[in-house]
Design a protein around this motif. Structure first.
Motif, short mmCIF file in Angstrom:
data_model
loop_
_atom_site.label_atom_id
_atom_site.label_comp_id
_atom_site.label_asym_id
_atom_site.label_seq_id
_atom_site.Cartn_x
_atom_site.Cartn_y
_atom_site.Cartn_z
N GLY A 1 -52.38 -16.60 -34.24
CA GLY A 1 -52.82 -17.78 -34.98
C GLY A 1 -54.05 -17.41 -35.79
N ASN A 2 -55.12 -18.17 -35.62
CA ASN A 2 -56.37 -17.88 -36.34
C ASN A 2 -57.41 -17.23 -35.44
OD1 ASN A 2 -56.89 -20.09 -34.72
ND2 ASN A 2 -58.22 -21.12 -36.22
N LYS A 3 -56.94 -16.54 -34.40
CA LYS A 3 -57.84 -15.91 -33.43
C LYS A 3 -57.58 -14.41 -33.34
CE LYS A 3 -58.09 -20.09 -30.55
NZ LYS A 3 -57.90 -20.65 -29.18
N ILE A 4 -58.61 -13.68 -32.86
CA ILE A 4 -58.53 -12.23 -32.74
C ILE A 4 -58.70 -11.83 -31.28
CG2 ILE A 4 -61.00 -11.78 -33.08
CD1 ILE A 4 -60.16 -9.42 -34.90
N LEU A 5 -57.96 -10.82 -30.85
CA LEU A 5 -58.00 -10.35 -29.48
C LEU A 5 -59.27 -9.53 -29.22
CD1 LEU A 5 -56.64 -9.73 -26.69
CD2 LEU A 5 -55.60 -7.73 -27.80
N MET A 6 -59.95 -9.84 -28.12
CA MET A 6 -61.11 -9.07 -27.70
C MET A 6 -61.06 -8.87 -26.19
SD MET A 6 -64.20 -10.38 -30.15
CE MET A 6 -64.79 -8.71 -30.35
N VAL A 7 -61.70 -7.80 -25.73
CA VAL A 7 -61.78 -7.51 -24.30
C VAL A 7 -63.25 -7.44 -23.89
CG1 VAL A 7 -59.57 -6.30 -24.24
CG2 VAL A 7 -61.66 -5.00 -24.70
N ARG A 8 -63.49 -7.79 -22.64
CA ARG A 8 -64.87 -7.76 -22.12
C ARG A 8 -65.11 -6.43 -21.43
NH1 ARG A 8 -67.49 -13.00 -19.16
NH2 ARG A 8 -69.67 -12.49 -19.60
N GLU A 9 -66.11 -5.70 -21.92
CA GLU A 9 -66.40 -4.37 -21.41
C GLU A 9 -67.18 -4.45 -20.09
OE1 GLU A 9 -65.36 -1.63 -22.80
OE2 GLU A 9 -64.70 -2.35 -24.78
N LYS A 10 -66.75 -3.68 -19.10
CA LYS A 10 -67.47 -3.65 -17.84
C LYS A 10 -68.85 -3.02 -17.99
CE LYS A 10 -63.56 -3.49 -14.61
NZ LYS A 10 -62.86 -2.68 -13.56
N VAL A 11 -68.97 -2.04 -18.89
CA VAL A 11 -70.20 -1.27 -18.99
C VAL A 11 -71.39 -2.10 -19.43
CG1 VAL A 11 -69.78 -0.49 -21.37
CG2 VAL A 11 -71.17 0.90 -19.81
N ASP A 12 -71.17 -3.12 -20.28
CA ASP A 12 -72.30 -3.94 -20.74
C ASP A 12 -72.03 -5.44 -20.66
OD1 ASP A 12 -70.52 -4.30 -22.81
OD2 ASP A 12 -71.76 -3.33 -24.33
N ASP A 13 -70.86 -5.82 -20.13
CA ASP A 13 -70.50 -7.23 -19.95
C ASP A 13 -70.41 -7.98 -21.28
OD1 ASP A 13 -69.70 -9.16 -18.04
OD2 ASP A 13 -71.67 -10.14 -18.12
N LYS A 14 -70.12 -7.25 -22.36
CA LYS A 14 -70.00 -7.86 -23.68
C LYS A 14 -68.60 -7.58 -24.24
CE LYS A 14 -74.97 -7.37 -24.37
NZ LYS A 14 -76.06 -6.72 -25.15
N TRP A 15 -68.31 -8.14 -25.41
CA TRP A 15 -66.94 -8.16 -25.91
C TRP A 15 -66.74 -7.21 -27.09
CZ3 TRP A 15 -63.07 -11.23 -23.69
CH2 TRP A 15 -63.51 -12.10 -22.68
N SER A 16 -65.54 -6.64 -27.15
CA SER A 16 -65.21 -5.75 -28.25
C SER A 16 -63.72 -5.80 -28.54
CB SER A 16 -65.61 -4.30 -27.93
OG SER A 16 -64.72 -3.74 -26.99
N LEU A 17 -63.35 -5.29 -29.69
CA LEU A 17 -61.95 -5.05 -29.97
C LEU A 17 -61.47 -3.94 -29.03
CD1 LEU A 17 -62.13 -4.92 -33.87
CD2 LEU A 17 -61.41 -6.86 -32.48
N PRO A 18 -60.26 -4.03 -28.50
CA PRO A 18 -59.79 -2.95 -27.64
C PRO A 18 -59.72 -1.64 -28.41
CG PRO A 18 -57.99 -4.43 -28.23
CD PRO A 18 -59.25 -5.08 -28.69
N GLY A 19 -60.07 -0.55 -27.75
CA GLY A 19 -60.02 0.74 -28.42
C GLY A 19 -60.93 1.75 -27.76
N GLY A 20 -61.13 2.88 -28.43
CA GLY A 20 -61.97 3.94 -27.90
C GLY A 20 -61.78 5.23 -28.67
N PHE A 21 -62.28 6.33 -28.12
CA PHE A 21 -62.14 7.62 -28.77
C PHE A 21 -60.69 8.04 -28.85
CE2 PHE A 21 -66.52 8.58 -26.87
CZ PHE A 21 -67.15 8.25 -28.04
N CYS A 22 -60.33 8.73 -29.92
CA CYS A 22 -58.99 9.28 -30.05
C CYS A 22 -58.83 10.46 -29.10
CB CYS A 22 -58.74 9.75 -31.49
SG CYS A 22 -58.32 8.42 -32.62
#
Length: 205
Positions: A78-99
């Motif tokens: 819809g009009n929303k974006i997927l984010m995940v809550r990081e354990k390391v800092d308890d904050k939110w980011s787009l899912p992903g990481g180093f290649c």
């Protein structure tokens, strides 16, 4: 601290690493090792990193140094974006990481989204290639390029992974506290422009 100190330390590190990779002269090698130690001391002095951690970061690298690649998945519902809550800092980011070595960027983002959010996805478009140094991220020991890849959910279900503790879709005007080492508010706003205009061309620094 002035970020210029960090840039100098990273540049000295890159030059010393390249010198150690290609030099055959024992005295040159000794000088490059000393330069690497100086860069580690600068990093330790002007950041919160312990010297042991700085040395691990720097001495584990070998060969000609190039920017590292970070991939981030952009999944709209819809009009929303997927984010995940990081354990390391308890904050939110787009899912992903180093290649990971051996996987393409699209294969990497499929893997990261599955591991961090539980969703199976198909990559559909490269939205942006951004230089971390040109955006308001906190100081980092390395130089990163960030790839933002739009994906569509094809299966799975919301499920936290080893590094995450929450999954949620957020509206543009109701974003959570962001893990700014991974993504910034201006970057998220940029990605929403692709939701409004699917024909928008890929953005790059």
């Amino acid at each position: 601290m002035s970020d210029q100190w960090l840039e100098w330390a990273k540049r000295i590190q890159a030059l010393s690493q390249s010198g150690l990779a290609f030099s055959k002269d024992v005295y040159d090698i000794e000088r490059y090792e000393e330069l690497r130690s100086i860069s580690a001391e600068i990093m330790q002095e002007y950041t919160d990193l312990e010297m042991r951690k700085v040395r691990e970061l720097f001495t584990n690298e070998s060969g000609y140094q190039t920017p590292k690649v970070d991939v981030r998945g952009v999944v709209f519902k819809g009009n929303k974006i997927l984010m995940v809550r990081e354990k390391v800092d308890d904050k939110w980011s787009l899912p992903g990481g180093f290649c990971d070595v051996g996987l393409s960027p699209s294969e990497n983002i499929v893997k990261e989204i599955r591991e961090e959010s539980g969703f199976d996805v198909t990559p559909i478009k490269l939205l942006a290639i951004l230089d971390m140094n040109k955006h308001p991220h906190p100081p980092q020991p390395y130089h990163y390029y960030k790839l933002f890849i739009q994906c569509e959910v094809t299966g799975g279900r919301a499920e936290s992974g080893i590094e995450t503790k929450g999954i949620h879709f957020f509206e543009k005007d109701h974003l959570p506290e962001l893990s700014v080492g991974r993504n910034t508010e201006t970057q998220i706003n940029l990605l929403f422009e692709f939701l409004r205009n699917p024909h928008k061309e890929t953005v790059y620094d």
